[in-house]
Each structure stands twice: as C-alpha cells, then as structure tokens.
Write an enzyme that holds these catalytic residues in place. Sequence first.
Site, PDB file in Angstrom:
ATOM      1  N   GLU A 196       5.745   3.413 -14.219  1.00 55.78           N
ATOM      2  CA  GLU A 196       6.602   2.547 -13.690  1.00 55.78           C
ATOM      3  C   GLU A 196       6.271   1.170 -14.383  1.00 55.78           C
ATOM      4  O   GLU A 196       4.922   0.603 -14.583  1.00 55.78           O
ATOM      5  CB  GLU A 196       6.305   2.200 -11.928  1.00 55.78           C
ATOM      6  CG  GLU A 196       7.265   1.238 -11.600  1.00 55.78           C
ATOM      7  CD  GLU A 196       7.043   0.732 -10.130  1.00 55.78           C
ATOM      8  OE1 GLU A 196       6.251   1.463  -9.209  1.00 55.78           O
ATOM      9  OE2 GLU A 196       8.011  -0.202  -9.583  1.00 55.78           O
ATOM     10  N   ARG A 207      -6.005  12.692  -9.269  1.00 54.09           N
ATOM     11  CA  ARG A 207      -6.076  11.479 -10.383  1.00 54.09           C
ATOM     12  C   ARG A 207      -7.623  11.337 -10.681  1.00 54.09           C
ATOM     13  O   ARG A 207      -8.473  11.622  -9.970  1.00 54.09           O
ATOM     14  CB  ARG A 207      -5.654  10.357  -9.415  1.00 54.09           C
ATOM     15  CG  ARG A 207      -5.963   9.871  -8.056  1.00 54.09           C
ATOM     16  CD  ARG A 207      -5.305   8.875  -7.608  1.00 54.09           C
ATOM     17  NE  ARG A 207      -4.978   7.592  -8.176  1.00 54.09           N
ATOM     18  CZ  ARG A 207      -3.856   7.177  -8.547  1.00 54.09           C
ATOM     19  NH1 ARG A 207      -2.795   7.851  -8.067  1.00 54.09           N
ATOM     20  NH2 ARG A 207      -3.592   6.036  -8.962  1.00 54.09           N
ATOM     21  N   LYS A 226      -3.031  -0.730 -10.372  1.00 53.01           N
ATOM     22  CA  LYS A 226      -2.110  -1.593 -10.870  1.00 53.01           C
ATOM     23  C   LYS A 226      -2.059  -2.691 -10.294  1.00 53.01           C
ATOM     24  O   LYS A 226      -2.327  -3.962 -10.700  1.00 53.01           O
ATOM     25  CB  LYS A 226      -0.697  -1.124 -11.585  1.00 53.01           C
ATOM     26  CG  LYS A 226      -0.807  -0.331 -12.872  1.00 53.01           C
ATOM     27  CD  LYS A 226       0.645   0.018 -13.226  1.00 53.01           C
ATOM     28  CE  LYS A 226       1.256   1.335 -12.563  1.00 53.01           C
ATOM     29  NZ  LYS A 226       2.357   1.648 -13.033  1.00 53.01           N
TER      30      LYS A 226
END
Length: 564
Positions: free
Chosen positions: A41, A266, A276
């Site tokens: 994104e 992850r 982020k």
Amino acid sequence: MQDKAENTDVSEVKHFIQEIVENDIKSGKYQGRVHTRFPPEPNGYLHIGHAKSICLNFGLAAKYGGLTNLRFDDTNPVKEDTEYVDSIKEDVKWLGFSWDDREYYASDYFEQLYKYAIKLIEKDKAYVCDLSQEEMATYRGTVNQAGKDSPYRSRSVSENVDLFHRMKNGEFADGSRVLRAKIDMASPNMLLRDPILYRILHAEHHRTGNEWCIYPMYDFAHGQCDSIEKITHSVCTLEFEVHRPLYDWFVKELEIYAPQQIEFARLNLTYTMMSKRKLLELVKGSFVNGWDDPRMPTICGLRRRGFTPESLRNFAEKVGIARRDNIIDISLLEFCLREDLNKKALRVMSVMDPIKVTIINYPDNQVEWMDAVNNPEDELAGIRKVPFSKELYIERDDFMEVPSKKYFRLSPGSEVRLRYAYFIKCEEVIKDATGNIIELKCTYDVATKGGNAPDGRKVKGTIHWVSKAQALQAEVRLYDRLFLKENPEDCADGADYKSNLNPDSLKVQSCFVEPSVKAAEKLDKFQFERVGYFSVDYDSKPNSLVFNRIVTLKDSWSKIVAKE
Ligand code: ATP
Ligand code: MG
C-alpha cells in the site's frame, strides 16, 4: 527419496510454500504456472519486513520460472501518495528485483471492481446499508455472540442497484451508506458478518483524481486484483489467515479465476519497530531525520546507512519462512551484513580518538608511501599507497602508560608494529599541565620497513595510524540501536513505544582518515581497520567527508595478530 538423502545443504531445504508450489506444479494446478505479486500500500516507505516479502515473492517466481507483479494496493486515497509509490519502486529495484512492465495498481481495476460489486448485488449477495458506524458495530455482535441482521439487509436487488449507482454518482455524503456483502451475521468468523465492500469517500485519489467517490475495501479489492492478474500463489502475512474464507467466498460468488492465498509469519526483529504507521509517526514527530535516517529499519534508511542489497537478500534467506510468529535477533542481520562487507569493503586506516606520535629519529620532511592491502579477502582489490611521516596519530586507547598484564599495544619502552610501516618504541610521554597525555615521542627501526624485522624479532601488537600532515578530517556518525528495548512496545502504563527511544542512538564526532578516501563517492563502503564498517553519507562533500558507521567490527583485531 534418494534426492533427499543427498541433500545436505541447508539452503536447499524447502520451506512449506515451496512445497505447496511444487505440488501445484506437479498436479498441473494453474497449468504449472507460478505467478506471484508484491502488493504494497503506498502509504509509507518500505521496511525490512517488506524486504522479506519481496524476496519471498520474487524468489519463488525466479526459482520456478514464473513472474512477479508489482501491484500497488491504492484503495485508500486519504493516506496514499505518489511519493510513496516512487520510493517503493526504487527500493524493490535496489534490492535487485524486476517486475518488467508488470506495474499495476488496484486503482487500474476500479471499474472492474465496481462491476463485480454489481454482480454480487444482482445475485442478491450484497446490499446497501444505511446503519451508522456505531449501529453497525452493535449489530455486528461479539466473538461470543452472533450478530443481528441489518434492517437494510432485505432491500430488493433493484433498490440496491439503484442506491449503489447513486453512491457512485456522488449523491450521498461520506459515511452515510456502505455496500456490504450478504454472508452470515452469525458466522463465528467476524469478518464474514456482512463485511463492508465499498464506502463513500469524497477524496482525491493520487491516480484517479476525482473520478471516484466510492472506494473498495481491502478485502474486496485484494483477491479480485489477484484474480484479474491471474496470480497463482497470493502470499501474505499471518494476520490475513482469518480473511482467507472471505477471499475464497468472493472468487466463488463472482465465479472468477481463483488464486490461492497462503500465509506466512511476518518478520519481527529485536530492537526494531516495524509498522509503517509508527515509522511515519517517528518521521512526522522529528524523532528521526526522515524516512531515510540511517537508524530507520526502512529500506532507504538501511541503504543510506550502508547496507548492501546482497546482505538483505541473504538475511531474508537465512530467516526462512515460518508458519508461526517469531522474533529474529537483530544480530543475525548484522552478521549477514558483516559477512558481505568483509568481502567487499576496502580497508583504510582512520583514527577516531587521536593522540599525536612523533618519531624523533625520522627525517624531518620525509614522506614515504607504504604499500597497504586494500582487501585481504579479495586479491583483485590490489594495494594502495599510504603516507608515512614524522608526525602521526594513533588511537588514544592503543597506548597505556602503565600497561595491564595482557596489554600488547604501545606502552613506555615497549615495541609495536605500525601496520604496513615500522616497529616503533615509545621513549617519552608528554603531558599537559593537567596530566593529560598529549604526545608520545617514539623511535622507529628503519630496518623494519613494511612491518617485519630482518633479525626475526617479534612484536605482540599491531596498531593503525594516520600521517598527520596528509590525513583528512571527516565527520563520522556513530549509530546505535534506535530503541533501548528488545521489544520497543514493552513500556510502562500510559507510555508508548516512543518512551523506549534510545537518546544516544546517534553520536557525531570527527576523525582522521588516510587520504586514499578523498575521492570516495556516496554510499562507497570502507572498513576502517579495527574500528568498523563505514559508508559515505549523502551529506558528504569532497572537502568535508561524512561517514555513517554501518556496523562495528567483531574482533577483527585478534585476527590481524593471529595472522602474523
Ligand atoms: P505495516 O504493518 O508495516 O504497515 P503492511 O502490511 O500494512 O505493513 P503493506 O504495504 O500492506 O504493509 O505490505 C505489503 C506486503 O508486505 C504485504 O504482503 C505484507 O504482508 C508484507 N509485509 C508487511 N510487513 C511485513 C513483515 N514484517 N514481514 C513480512 N512481510 C511483511
Ligand atoms: Mg497493509
């Protein structure tokens, strides 16, 4: 079977996603194709966790002769920006991967996604809902309690088509209506309780401008984009495992090509923040000097710090692919970095904390240019010339006035080797009025040029030095971990991760470096012998060099001694 028995190289051990892909190739699922995608994104800069995902997706395709798309998941115009798109492309390329011309955007498919939504409405599998956000939360129920049907759930297909159309045409205010899937308000999986597919958002999109005022939700966009692009294996992180039934429901109800979603753990790293949103907060709040601050775990930060793409790829490989969440020790990353830099970085001599040495029996104006090995790990790196003269600097802690038992470096009356130069002996210690040592008067043995005595006598220590007249003064930025705690989120009540920031994560000082680095360019990497690995910072200029310390050395000193 035989293959396996012979397989002793750990790097050849397959991880579970490779097993899945190989089985699919064998069974002819997707006609043996492998097509992955990396779907960031564009709402921030990529971090090392993304690097792992990039290596995995591009790595799978490379291994099995497939393709990887770069797809921007740009469904939230409020948070997204072309600045991020550009940085993401730069970072993926820098890591060493190519998506050729397959650069896609979820926004490329807005029209198609809209049509898919209409199709669901027409199948009576989606409806326009006017509940407010709060009402919707109440109707949704809880983990232990089934939800309740929205009163708008029974709207007719034609009314839904009409309302959705008008939502698209901008007739309604933000938040007044949504389009929802009609699945099951009693499902134990909360995500299947009539999830939202579209919301109204009168916001300008960085690519589609004001063309749309309804935007698809992640869940409705992601799988359908995968489907449109004929992705075979849609690899994502574990938190999407609960989304998979929804992912599968959409492709089934829409009767479209079905990719398969596969989840892996992850990457989490000690002393590292990997969200982020929080990294953005550090940038916006000036806790760091931008996204590419060399203390940041962003790819651009690591690049500026002096990391190599090879070290990051290697790290991603070593970490492996797990099914369960875990935390990797940051020292593994540093190990991969040192391993790579050791092979590549040119060695130079520098002095961080200088003390002046005068060689009293050396001719006053003489300069000798000594041969120095550029990289003992790389024969092709050759040699360079390093100036030697009467006045030198050595490291303050390479001298001890009253040496402890195992101290083999310089002390009064003892002899050490100046690397690539001569044996010297300390004859006199000069102090200032307050007793600080300001200079060492030494003698040298002219017969030991190059660092060996013809009479075979040995010295136990070798130290580095620079010649005072020719040395360049440079700024060095010494970095430490950005966070004090292994888990930056581990903080006292009422505090947040920012309370764990390390106040000493950056120390700036000056140092002296041999003149061979004069022409160094941005991101050139060096090993300052016995000190650490350094990279030329973007702020560096020919007459005022700036180096970032990439990482310290691990005990390279003992190796130098052992080799003699
Ligand atoms: P963050 O949580 O840091 O904001 P994100 O998951 O929201 O990251 P995306 O841009 O959506 O960021 O991620 C793009 C891809 O990178 C996704 O497939 C995501 O699963 C993967 N990814 C993100 N963080 C990690 C991580 N720490 N380890 C491995 N893969 C990751
Ligand atoms: Mg995300």
